[in-house]
Enzyme design. Structure first.
Site, mmCIF file in Angstrom:
data_model
loop_
_atom_site.group_PDB
_atom_site.id
_atom_site.type_symbol
_atom_site.label_atom_id
_atom_site.label_comp_id
_atom_site.label_asym_id
_atom_site.label_seq_id
_atom_site.Cartn_x
_atom_site.Cartn_y
_atom_site.Cartn_z
ATOM 1 N N HIS A 1 -4.658 -5.243 8.581
ATOM 2 C CA HIS A 1 -4.013 -3.934 8.570
ATOM 3 C C HIS A 1 -4.665 -3.082 9.664
ATOM 4 O O HIS A 1 -5.760 -2.545 9.492
ATOM 5 C CB HIS A 1 -4.221 -3.290 7.191
ATOM 6 C CG HIS A 1 -3.265 -2.191 6.880
ATOM 7 N ND1 HIS A 1 -1.965 -2.412 6.476
ATOM 8 C CD2 HIS A 1 -3.413 -0.841 6.919
ATOM 9 C CE1 HIS A 1 -1.361 -1.256 6.261
ATOM 10 N NE2 HIS A 1 -2.216 -0.292 6.540
ATOM 11 N N HIS B 1 4.504 -0.750 10.728
ATOM 12 C CA HIS B 1 5.860 -0.738 10.159
ATOM 13 C C HIS B 1 6.941 -1.146 11.153
ATOM 14 O O HIS B 1 8.133 -0.980 10.877
ATOM 15 C CB HIS B 1 6.210 0.638 9.567
ATOM 16 C CG HIS B 1 5.357 1.053 8.425
ATOM 17 N ND1 HIS B 1 5.700 2.098 7.577
ATOM 18 C CD2 HIS B 1 4.175 0.590 7.957
ATOM 19 C CE1 HIS B 1 4.766 2.260 6.664
ATOM 20 N NE2 HIS B 1 3.825 1.349 6.875
ATOM 21 N N ASN C 1 -5.038 1.238 4.587
ATOM 22 C CA ASN C 1 -5.714 2.532 4.610
ATOM 23 C C ASN C 1 -5.267 3.475 3.501
ATOM 24 O O ASN C 1 -5.897 4.496 3.259
ATOM 25 C CB ASN C 1 -5.524 3.209 5.976
ATOM 26 C CG ASN C 1 -4.072 3.396 6.350
ATOM 27 O OD1 ASN C 1 -3.295 2.445 6.340
ATOM 28 N ND2 ASN C 1 -3.692 4.614 6.695
ATOM 29 N N HIS C 2 -4.168 3.138 2.802
ATOM 30 C CA HIS C 2 -3.736 3.952 1.665
ATOM 31 C C HIS C 2 -4.102 3.307 0.323
ATOM 32 O O HIS C 2 -3.550 3.661 -0.709
ATOM 33 C CB HIS C 2 -2.219 4.176 1.725
ATOM 34 C CG HIS C 2 -1.783 5.022 2.870
ATOM 35 N ND1 HIS C 2 -0.590 4.838 3.535
ATOM 36 C CD2 HIS C 2 -2.392 6.053 3.503
ATOM 37 C CE1 HIS C 2 -0.479 5.723 4.515
ATOM 38 N NE2 HIS C 2 -1.558 6.466 4.519
ATOM 39 N N HIS D 1 0.728 -2.397 9.017
ATOM 40 C CA HIS D 1 0.355 -0.992 9.231
ATOM 41 C C HIS D 1 1.322 -0.208 10.107
ATOM 42 O O HIS D 1 1.648 0.933 9.799
ATOM 43 C CB HIS D 1 -1.058 -0.839 9.793
ATOM 44 C CG HIS D 1 -1.456 0.588 10.052
ATOM 45 N ND1 HIS D 1 -1.544 1.522 9.033
ATOM 46 C CD2 HIS D 1 -1.773 1.255 11.199
ATOM 47 C CE1 HIS D 1 -1.909 2.691 9.548
ATOM 48 N NE2 HIS D 1 -2.035 2.558 10.858
ATOM 49 N N GLU E 1 0.799 -1.224 0.000
ATOM 50 C CA GLU E 1 0.000 0.000 0.000
ATOM 51 C C GLU E 1 0.836 1.279 0.000
ATOM 52 O O GLU E 1 0.309 2.345 -0.294
ATOM 53 C CB GLU E 1 -0.955 0.016 1.195
ATOM 54 C CG GLU E 1 -0.285 0.208 2.543
ATOM 55 C CD GLU E 1 -1.184 0.951 3.521
ATOM 56 O OE1 GLU E 1 -2.363 1.175 3.202
ATOM 57 O OE2 GLU E 1 -0.691 1.335 4.593
ATOM 58 N N ASN E 2 2.131 1.178 0.318
ATOM 59 C CA ASN E 2 3.021 2.347 0.295
ATOM 60 C C ASN E 2 4.126 2.203 -0.748
ATOM 61 O O ASN E 2 5.157 2.862 -0.658
ATOM 62 C CB ASN E 2 3.668 2.541 1.674
ATOM 63 C CG ASN E 2 2.677 2.963 2.733
ATOM 64 O OD1 ASN E 2 1.944 3.930 2.560
ATOM 65 N ND2 ASN E 2 2.624 2.221 3.827
#
Length: 256
Positions: free
Chosen positions: A149, A176, A67-68, A174, A39-40
């Protein structure tokens, strides 16, 4: 079956590091399936078709998000395609994409399920517990792997306990930051609270330290740019009995 679950990949620096390390890791550990949270994976934030393609061609079999998921508008078409890229299943009906993907390995199938937590996430999503119930009733696969997540460690543990005996493994994403609690719940379900990230070591969860400090000390709107430099690859390897779908071993992996 050996299934590797890789922590949130940070931008092109994390994506390139994954590409450089994953092939040899797959050979060393005899890995059959790779699930990557992407997602990142796009520079500046979110995921794009280009960053997803980079992960898939690097050896990922399925990409999960969080969430991204919809941070980048170009991601919409990707979620509506046949690519093995999924977003949290507990988004409301009508949202593009799907929340699970079944990987067919011939001799068996693996269902990858993506869910997002509610505690501290500020997202009005459906209940992840009930959503998991629905998906498991629909798919009826022997091997089910859940990427949860979420921010709350308690919520992650609760979902794992709730699904214990019904899924093969639950890994958290989420935050990290890799946790040191890999285990097998009730002799059946592999679990780790958070698998960590794949990205720059000298950073604040992947972002440049100076920009993160500015945000924390001034509380002013601040662009959190991704850091660069030496990287790490955080993952967890679940060994699963093909005949029962139960996890028999869980191993944290930290490559630097």
């Amino acid at each position: 079956m050996n299934i590797l679950c890789v922590g949130d990949v940070i931008g092109s620096v994390g994506s390139d590091f994954l590409r450089s390390r994953l092939p040899s890791l797959k050979r060393l550990k005899a890995i059959d399936c790779v699930i990557v949270n992407g997602e990142n994976s796009a520079d500046t934030n979110g995921i794009t078709p280009s960053s997803a393609d980079h992960l898939l061609t690097s050896g990922a079999d399925c990409i999960t998000t969080g969430n991204h998921s919809f941070q980048r508008k170009e991601a919409i078409s990707m979620y509506e395609s046949e690519l093995p890229v999924i977003r949290p299943a507990n988004y409301p009906p009508g949202v593009p994409g799907r929340g699970y993907h079944i990987l067919d390995f011939g001799r068996l199938s693996v269902c990858v399920i993506n869910l997002m937590g509610l505690a501290y996430m500020n997202e009005p999503l459906d209940c992840p517990f009930r959503t998991a119930d629905r998906i498991l009733e629909e798919t009826k696969c022997r091997i089910n792997i859940v990427d949860f997540h979420a921010e709350s460690t308690a919520e992650k543990r609760c979902l794992a306990e709730y699904l214990s005996g019904r899924v093969s493994a639950v890994f958290g994403t989420h935050t990290h930051v890799m946790t040191a609690d890999e285990q097998i719940l009730n002799g059946s379900t592999g679990f780790i609270t958070d698998v960590g990230m794949t990205g720059p070591v000298d950073s604040v969860i992947g972002c440049k330290t100076e920009s993160a400090l500015k945000k924390m000390t001034t509380h002013m709107p601040t662009r959190l740019d991704y850091a660069s430099g030496n990287c790490m690859l955080n993952a967890v390897l679940f060994t699963i009995d093909d005949s029962t779908g139960r996890t028999t071993a869980a191993e944290r992996i930290d490559i630097r």
